[in-house]
Enzyme design. Sequence first.
Site, PDB file in Angstrom:
ATOM      1  N   CYS A 132       0.827  -1.210   0.000  1.00  9.97           N
ATOM      2  CA  CYS A 132       0.000   0.000   0.000  1.00  9.97           C
ATOM      3  C   CYS A 132       0.861   1.259   0.000  1.00  9.97           C
ATOM      4  CB  CYS A 132      -0.932  -0.007   1.217  1.00  9.97           C
ATOM      5  SG  CYS A 132      -1.923   1.479   1.359  1.00  9.97           S
ATOM      6  N   CYS A 135      -0.505   4.149   2.118  1.00 11.72           N
ATOM      7  CA  CYS A 135      -0.304   4.024   3.567  1.00 11.72           C
ATOM      8  C   CYS A 135       1.163   4.258   3.948  1.00 11.72           C
ATOM      9  CB  CYS A 135      -0.688   2.629   4.064  1.00 11.72           C
ATOM     10  SG  CYS A 135      -2.106   1.907   3.258  1.00 11.72           S
ATOM     11  N   ASP A 136       2.097   3.744   3.154  1.00 10.07           N
ATOM     12  CA  ASP A 136       3.489   3.684   3.605  1.00 10.07           C
ATOM     13  C   ASP A 136       4.466   4.549   2.821  1.00 10.07           C
ATOM     14  OD1 ASP A 136       2.654   1.741   5.432  1.00 10.07           O
ATOM     15  OD2 ASP A 136       2.914   0.130   3.970  1.00 10.07           O
TER      16      ASP A 136
END
Length: 308
Positions: A132, A135-136
């Site tokens: 992701c 997200c990261d």
Amino acid sequence: MHDVIIIGGGPAGLTAGLYTSRARLKSLLIEKGLTGGTVTITEWIENYPGFEEGVAGTDLARKMEQQATKFGLEITQGTVIRISFNGNIKKVILEDGQEIESKSVILASGGHPRKLKIEGEDEFRGKGVSYCATCDGAFFKGAKIAVIGGGDSAVQEGLFLTKFAEVVYIVHRRDNLRAEKILQDRAFSDPKIKLVWDSVPEKIEGDEKGVTSLLVKNVKTGELTSLEVEGVFIYIGFDPNTEFLAGTANLDENNYIITDENLATSAPGIFAAGDMRSKITKQIATAVGDGAIAAIAAEKYIEDNFKK
Ligand code: NAP
């Protein structure tokens, strides 16, 4: 007794819920994680109609949820483990032991990212290995990273990662990309993106701090190369979330659910919509179309099979 239980809260499920709620059917949507599904892990969406500048995945998911709940869709969190039948009543069984009855069910449980299944993938998950970018990505400011895959997700998320990373290697097992042409053009003209053609990841290496390199093999020459990277983002497709349906409805050879043109499955009163369905397209626009069709088909099924 519910009229409709919708399993999965991505675009397909939320659209189905919007339609069934507006049809004044008692509708419950069950979602195991965050509503929005994979849309919420997509940074920016440019091909969903109505948003000329594009829209953030999280915003689109929130708007879809608000629109559906405004018309009465009830949403609850839970993991469905099985569906059983009592005559034409469906019993949806949750992990926590709850059993919820409904006249019809719409399956919209999407899929999950496919794993590479190579050494280091599990060991460094969360320590450089990610599925992701939204997200990261921000953890990789100024770093070198690798994105695996050649489809829309790999290229789109690779482009997004150039916001943070100094170099983004896109490692693809063939010599041409599967992604949309517009995404390919952007990738080819982005100086931070380096395509690594005809190559498959062999091993993710690292130390106690996290990933330090990715070993790739050229499938044409057999040559092994170590790419010095701190992050490995894996986008090699996904598998449908259909494990809980074993024995309930017919699946294809890849475990996608088979439907007819009205999105009816082989189990009477159970319909399916979105990415878990056996079909070629996996787009938000087609998922919402599926959600609408499944909802209308479920309404008709209830009218035909249950007395008022
Ligand atoms: P995908 O289209 O299935 O692409 C997966 C990519 O990973 C392919 O390039 C494939 O190579 C490669 N791959 C598969 N298994 C591999 C392995 N074991 N090792 C190395 N490489 C491997 O998956 P996706 O990109 O996640 O997209 C899924 C669906 O969502 C697609 O229908 C896509 O169009 C849609 N989507 C659309 C958008 C958009 O419209 N902007 C964005 C994201 C996703 P090959 O090419 O050689 O098969």
